[in-house]
Write an enzyme that holds these catalytic residues in place. Structure first.
Site, PDB file in Angstrom:
ATOM      1  N   CYS A 193      -4.576  -8.741   5.816  1.00 54.72           N
ATOM      2  CA  CYS A 193      -6.027  -8.361   5.964  1.00 54.72           C
ATOM      3  C   CYS A 193      -6.852  -9.664   4.997  1.00 54.72           C
ATOM      4  CB  CYS A 193      -6.191  -7.114   5.172  1.00 54.72           C
ATOM      5  SG  CYS A 193      -5.765  -6.884   3.526  1.00 54.72           S
TER       6      CYS A 193
ATOM      7  N   LYS B 217       1.146   4.922   1.405  1.00 52.88           N
ATOM      8  CA  LYS B 217      -0.216   4.087   0.982  1.00 52.88           C
ATOM      9  C   LYS B 217      -1.127   4.951   1.627  1.00 52.88           C
ATOM     10  CE  LYS B 217      -2.715  -0.202   0.940  1.00 52.88           C
ATOM     11  NZ  LYS B 217      -2.657  -1.538   1.483  1.00 52.88           N
TER      12      LYS B 217
ATOM     13  N   ARG C 285     -11.347  -5.030  -2.545  1.00 51.48           N
ATOM     14  CA  ARG C 285     -11.666  -5.653  -1.291  1.00 51.48           C
ATOM     15  C   ARG C 285     -12.694  -6.797  -1.526  1.00 51.48           C
ATOM     16  NH1 ARG C 285     -11.247  -0.611   3.011  1.00 51.48           N
ATOM     17  NH2 ARG C 285      -9.029  -0.394   2.581  1.00 51.48           N
TER      18      ARG C 285
ATOM     19  N   ARG D 181      -9.295   1.673   8.022  1.00 49.42           N
ATOM     20  CA  ARG D 181      -7.629   1.315   8.018  1.00 49.42           C
ATOM     21  C   ARG D 181      -7.064   2.561   8.305  1.00 49.42           C
ATOM     22  NH1 ARG D 181      -8.379  -3.758   6.327  1.00 49.42           N
ATOM     23  NH2 ARG D 181      -8.824  -4.209   3.915  1.00 49.42           N
TER      24      ARG D 181
ATOM     25  N   LYS E 223       0.754   4.616  -3.504  1.00 47.98           N
ATOM     26  CA  LYS E 223      -0.657   4.180  -3.786  1.00 47.98           C
ATOM     27  C   LYS E 223      -1.612   5.069  -3.273  1.00 47.98           C
ATOM     28  CE  LYS E 223      -2.940  -0.107  -2.798  1.00 47.98           C
ATOM     29  NZ  LYS E 223      -2.913  -1.465  -1.899  1.00 47.98           N
TER      30      LYS E 223
ATOM     31  N   SER F 271      -7.366  -0.749  -7.873  1.00 44.98           N
ATOM     32  CA  SER F 271      -8.664  -1.372  -8.578  1.00 44.98           C
ATOM     33  C   SER F 271      -9.683  -0.267  -8.881  1.00 44.98           C
ATOM     34  CB  SER F 271      -9.336  -2.168  -7.410  1.00 44.98           C
ATOM     35  OG  SER F 271      -9.432  -1.532  -6.020  1.00 44.98           O
TER      36      SER F 271
ATOM     37  N   TYR G 268      -3.901  -3.211 -13.385  1.00 43.00           N
ATOM     38  CA  TYR G 268      -4.313  -4.473 -13.810  1.00 43.00           C
ATOM     39  C   TYR G 268      -4.745  -4.278 -15.361  1.00 43.00           C
ATOM     40  CZ  TYR G 268      -5.585  -4.634  -8.732  1.00 43.00           C
ATOM     41  OH  TYR G 268      -5.507  -4.761  -7.444  1.00 43.00           O
TER      42      TYR G 268
HETATM   43  C1  PBG Z   1      -3.753  -4.652   1.561  1.00 47.85           C
HETATM   44  C2  PBG Z   1      -3.895  -4.191   0.068  1.00 47.85           C
HETATM   45  C3  PBG Z   1      -4.968  -3.499  -0.557  1.00 47.85           C
HETATM   46  C4  PBG Z   1      -4.597  -3.276  -1.687  1.00 47.85           C
HETATM   47  C5  PBG Z   1      -3.294  -3.782  -2.186  1.00 47.85           C
HETATM   48  N1  PBG Z   1      -2.757  -4.457  -0.753  1.00 47.85           N
HETATM   49  C6  PBG Z   1      -6.143  -3.231   0.120  1.00 47.85           C
HETATM   50  C7  PBG Z   1      -6.338  -2.366   1.502  1.00 47.85           C
HETATM   51  O1  PBG Z   1      -5.220  -1.756   1.759  1.00 47.85           O
HETATM   52  O2  PBG Z   1      -7.289  -2.311   1.804  1.00 47.85           O
HETATM   53  C8  PBG Z   1      -5.376  -2.509  -2.890  1.00 47.85           C
HETATM   54  C9  PBG Z   1      -5.009  -2.482  -4.129  1.00 47.85           C
HETATM   55  C10 PBG Z   1      -6.267  -2.037  -5.016  1.00 47.85           C
HETATM   56  O3  PBG Z   1      -6.962  -1.400  -4.615  1.00 47.85           O
HETATM   57  O4  PBG Z   1      -5.980  -2.309  -6.210  1.00 47.85           O
HETATM   58  N2  PBG Z   1      -3.293  -6.107   1.490  1.00 47.85           N
END
Ligand code: PBG
Length: 342
Positions: free
Chosen positions: A137, A210, A220, A232, A263, A289, A328
């Site tokens: 992505c 996830k 993002r 997604r 997650k 995040s 983080y």
């Molecule tokens: C996809 C990925 C995402 C996160 C980690 N790997 C974003 C998504 O699936 O859109 C999110 C991590 C976060 O929000 O801290 N490569």
């Protein structure tokens, strides 16, 4: 007559001598509390996420994630030296390439941003565990995690590219591979290509359960990976499901995952507990995040004590069954642990 005959050890029967149990006795001082504490956070639990950009001497704060930066490779290496010095054992790398295209070529380019960053970090700080996030992505012009045909994000073609990406990460010196796409069969594809190329000892930490979550919003911005159309939900999980999470995790274990991840973390503590109890595998939780940003924003407004909530959140994730936490807060929480010893 005074009798103790109602006291049966182990069944908690009340006696007339103790009309109610005084559970507060072991809470009266910090020393007592520390003796009965069931969950202890440690710096060894943390994995610190880093955003690497293909530039030089570049550092830019993510506006929605105060204290988190996009950094060029040279500065990431310095950051890794500091992370190691703080006592955090591992980082996970996310790459932002100079150019994006329909098929995410930068993801599996031997000279791509993650491949270069991994080489540079392993040269300078060899003891630091470098985990690489495997997804498309951040590298595709449309922002999806795989190849798009018509309206569909296709599975089988995408996992071939993810496997190629994982191999180039391992060749660059990555210590662990972490596929975050949620396509079917990707763990098997990655395990197969790694083994075929002699990387039999490189573990896979799969983003196994996830969820399609609103909590990824700030990431993002950080990874510049917002999808330009659609979402997604055709590959990430529905937040309402728990049994399905068990099936997802089970499948990844069958395909070769060494560590399984849930997650986001705090809205899914029940899933962390269930995964840990069901499989007993090393279990990771990603404190994402949005979870970070909410704490930071409320603390900035003076509505909560940010440091206290941070430690409570991380302790809760560990109490739920997580053996490791991608967060983080890793640096801040490590500093907290250093300065708040008894
Ligand atoms: C996809 C990925 C995402 C996160 C980690 N790997 C974003 C998504 O699936 O859109 C999110 C991590 C976060 O929000 O801290 N490569």
């Amino acid at each position: 007559m005074h009798t103790n005959e109602k006291l049966v050890l182990g069944s908690y029967t009340q006696t007339d001598m103790e009309p109610f149990k005084r559970l507060r006795r072991t809470r009266m001082t910090e020393a007592l509390r520390s003796m009965v504490r069931e969950t202890e956070l440690s710096k060894n639990d943390f994995i610190y996420p880093l955003f690497v950009v293909e530039r030089e001497n570049y550092k830019k704060e993510i506006s929605s994630m105060p204290g988190v930066y996009q950094m060029s490779i040279d500065l990431i290496v310095r950051e890794c030296v500091e992370v190691k010095k703080l006592g955090i054992p591992a980082v996970i790398l996310f790459g932002i390439p100079r150019e994006k295209d329909e098929v995410g070529s930068g993801a599996y380019d031997e000279l791509g941003v993650i491949q270069q960053a991994t080489r540079a970090i392993k040269k300078e700080v060899p003891e630091l565990v470098v985990i690489t996030d495997v997804c498309l992505c951040e590298y595709t012009s449309h922002g999806h995690c795989g190849i798009v045909r018509g309206n569909e994000i296709v599975n089988d073609e995408s996992i071939e590219l993810l496997a190629k990406e994982a191999l180039t990460h391992a060749q660059a010196g990555a210590d662990m591979i972490a596929p975050s796409d949620m396509f079917d069969g990707r763990v098997k594809a990655i395990r197969t290509i790694l083994d075929a190329n002699g990387f039999t000892s490189i573990p896979i930490m799969s983003y196994a359960a996830k969820y399609a979550s609103g909590f990824y919003g700030p990431f993002r911005e950080a990874a510049e990976s917002t999808p330009h159309f659609g979402d997604r939900r055709s590959h990430q999980m529905d937040p309402a499901n728990s049994n399905e999470a068990i099936r997802e995790v089970e499948q990844d274990i069958i395909e070769g995952a060494d560590i399984v991840m849930v997650k986001p973390a705090t809205p899914y503590l029940d899933i962390i507990r269930r995964v840990k109890d069901t499989f007993g595998l090393p279990t990771a939780a990603y404190n994402v995040s949005g979870e970070y940003s909410m704490v930071k924003a409320a603390a900035q407004l003076g509505w909560i004590d940010g440091e206290r909530v941070m430690m409570e959140m991380l302790t809760g994730i560990k109490r739920a069954g997580a053996d490791m936490i991608l967060t983080y807060f890793a640096k801040e929480a490590s500093q907290y642990l250093d300065t708040h010893k008894l």
